[in-house]
Design an enzyme around this catalytic site. Structure first.
Site, PDB file in Angstrom:
ATOM      1  N   LYS A 173       0.473  -0.940  -0.152  1.00  0.00           N
ATOM      2  CA  LYS A 173       0.024  -0.179  -0.171  1.00  0.00           C
ATOM      3  C   LYS A 173       0.619   1.492   0.146  1.00  0.00           C
ATOM      4  O   LYS A 173       2.074   0.736   0.240  1.00  0.00           O
ATOM      5  CB  LYS A 173      -1.386  -0.449   0.973  1.00  0.00           C
ATOM      6  CG  LYS A 173      -0.520  -0.360   2.130  1.00  0.00           C
ATOM      7  CD  LYS A 173      -0.948  -0.144   3.922  1.00  0.00           C
ATOM      8  CE  LYS A 173      -0.299  -0.090   5.075  1.00  0.00           C
ATOM      9  NZ  LYS A 173      -1.301  -1.451   6.361  1.00  0.00           N
ATOM     10  N   TYR A 205      15.985  29.283   7.578  1.00  0.00           N
ATOM     11  CA  TYR A 205      14.953  30.427   8.087  1.00  0.00           C
ATOM     12  C   TYR A 205      14.719  30.841   9.309  1.00  0.00           C
ATOM     13  O   TYR A 205      15.427  29.407  10.904  1.00  0.00           O
ATOM     14  CB  TYR A 205      13.817  29.639   7.872  1.00  0.00           C
ATOM     15  CG  TYR A 205      13.146  29.386   6.186  1.00  0.00           C
ATOM     16  CD1 TYR A 205      13.382  30.951   5.821  1.00  0.00           C
ATOM     17  CD2 TYR A 205      13.622  28.635   5.422  1.00  0.00           C
ATOM     18  CE1 TYR A 205      13.289  31.422   4.886  1.00  0.00           C
ATOM     19  CE2 TYR A 205      13.530  28.672   4.402  1.00  0.00           C
ATOM     20  CZ  TYR A 205      13.146  30.071   4.047  1.00  0.00           C
ATOM     21  OH  TYR A 205      12.688  29.708   1.700  1.00  0.00           O
TER      22      TYR A 205
HETATM   23  C1  LIG Z   1      -0.493  -2.003   7.064  1.00  0.00           C
HETATM   24  C2  LIG Z   1      -0.904  -3.164   7.210  1.00  0.00           C
HETATM   25  C3  LIG Z   1       0.016  -4.233   7.340  1.00  0.00           C
HETATM   26  C4  LIG Z   1       1.465  -3.919   7.592  1.00  0.00           C
HETATM   27  O1  LIG Z   1       2.730  -3.531   8.768  1.00  0.00           O
HETATM   28  P1  LIG Z   1       3.954  -3.143   8.686  1.00  0.00           P
HETATM   29  O2  LIG Z   1       4.080  -2.452  10.094  1.00  0.00           O
HETATM   30  O3  LIG Z   1       4.042  -2.229   8.141  1.00  0.00           O
HETATM   31  O4  LIG Z   1       4.301  -4.766   9.153  1.00  0.00           O
HETATM   32  C5  LIG Z   1      -0.898  -5.161   7.765  1.00  0.00           C
HETATM   33  N1  LIG Z   1      -1.800  -5.286   8.273  1.00  0.00           N
HETATM   34  C6  LIG Z   1      -2.498  -4.330   7.973  1.00  0.00           C
HETATM   35  C7  LIG Z   1      -4.143  -4.261   7.929  1.00  0.00           C
HETATM   36  C8  LIG Z   1      -2.164  -3.244   7.538  1.00  0.00           C
HETATM   37  O5  LIG Z   1      -2.548  -1.928   6.910  1.00  0.00           O
END
Ligand SMILES: *Cc1c(COP(=O)(O)O)cnc(C)c1O
Length: 368
Positions: free
Chosen positions: A40, A263
């Site tokens: 994702k 800045y």
């Molecule tokens: C994002 C996500 C993961 C992966 O999590 P990590 O901590 O990056 O391994 C697994 N399961 C679900 C439901 C997620 O939303």
């Protein structure tokens, strides 16, 4: 077309796809389970299509994405492994989810009924997993409602529940809660009469995979550790760095003692200072919140401190003690020498956010 030769990018992210594959097979070996590669958010900023293509040769059970748009990108990229939707769908997304042959997770009976109707109209049954809320509070059925939900969905003609999953809210922060959560999940699964029909049982993210054991799961869902980072911040690990964020020194100047840098003039030089200006900033996703929290960068084999605030396009390094540094030198912002966990910690955030904040201005450069 100007005909001018194209310059190399100011800042770029080198993505090592063989390290990604190494991390994937390490996740398989460590867990002894099938693996859903969580890709994702553009594969945590590493690039969705390139990451998925690189893993396509591995034994992928699923690619895990957040929404139908990401599933569409995978489909358009010609990736044909099963795609799992990690969160609930909106009604208007479900027709496309079915058409793309995604495996959704079911969060409510309303979702299940609607998917059933769409799948019936499409002429082929839909495989879906039941989402169970064992403590995340983000979606799914409460454990007590799971047996009845499975019964009710079994009565539908066109949705088949082929898996059951839940999520861990605190596997990297609260081991007592997480051990209890694993046990509660396992106990629930063991109590289900229809357990044998469930092809996939899954609970663990990266921290769950590294730190816990389940009696019932046969699938893990790592994200972060595929990208070479441990959620426990212990980068000694057997995982390999995948992304190295780089830029170059654009200019080097001498300024006198008492001169303001960046800045707000939050930093004033205390000595005549050789300042290297580097072509990356928060407009590239390098966190502005690192400002004055002693961030370091890596140049010519050495750590070098940054001075003052991170600006949109540039940061300033103190090169006074590094006379060998020259304009054009490559700079590592994070990677094998500066762990992304260190950057996240100093920026007051988490590595997940650092990765996903890297903007499109940063060119991703892949090595096989
Ligand atoms: C994002 C996500 C993961 C992966 O999590 P990590 O901590 O990056 O391994 C697994 N399961 C679900 C439901 C997620 O939303």
């Amino acid at each position: 077309m100007s005909g001018a030769p194209e310059s190399s990018p100011r800042s770029w992210a080198e993505v090592d796809l063989s390290a990604l594959r190494h991390n994937f097979s390490t996740a398989r070996e460590l867990s002894g389970q099938q693996v859903m590669a969580v890709v994702k958010a553009g594969a945590y900023g590493h690039g969705l299509e390139a990451t998925a293509r690189a893993l396509a040769s591995e034994e992928i059970a699923f690619f895990g994405v957040a929404n139908v748009g990401e599933a569409r990108c995978l489909s358009e990229a010609g990736v044909d492994s099963p795609v799992y939707l990690l969160g609930a769908t909106l009604p208007e997304e479900r027709t496309e989810a079915v058409a793309l042959r995604c495996v959704p997770c079911l969060n409510t009976m309303e979702e299940a009924h609607h998917f059933d109707q769409i799948a019936r109209d499409s002429g082929s049954p839909l495989r879906a997993h039941l989402a169970v809320d064992t403590g995340m509070g983000r979606g799914g059925f409460l454990p007590a409602d799971v047996p009845a939900a499975l019964e009710a969905i079994r009565a539908l003609s066109s949705v088949r529940v082929t898996g059951l999953g839940s999520h861990l809210p605190a596997a990297d922060e609260d081991s007592e809660f997480t051990h209890a959560q694993f046990n509660a999940f396992d106990t629930l699964v063991e109590s289900l009469p229809s357990r044998g029909e469930l092809e996939f049982i899954h609970l663990a993210n990266s921290a769950g995979l590294l730190g816990y054991r389940s009696r019932t799961t046969n699938l893990v869902r790592p994200g972060l550790l595929l990208y070479g980072v441990s959620p426990f911040g212990d980068e000694k690990t057997i995982f390999r760095t995948v992304m190295t964020l780089k830029s170059r020194i654009a200019v080097i100047r001498e300024v006198p003692a008492g001169h303001g840098i960046s800045y707000g003039r939050t930093f004033l030089t205390t000595r005549p200072t050789r300042v290297g200006t580097i072509g990356i900033g928060y407009g590239d996703g390098y966190p502005r919140s690192l400002s004055n929290n002693s961030p370091e960068v890596f140049i010519r084999g050495r750590r070098v401190p940054l001075l003052g605030r991170v600006t949109m396009d540039q940061v300033m390094a103190d090169l006074t003690d590094h006379p060998g540094c020259l304009p054009g030198d490559e700079v590592e912002l994070f990677g094998p020498n500066i762990p992304v966990s260190e950057i996240a910690h100093k920026a007051g955030t988490i590595p997940w956010e650092v990765f996903t904040s890297i903007t499109p201005r940063v060119q991703r450069i892949y090595s096989k």
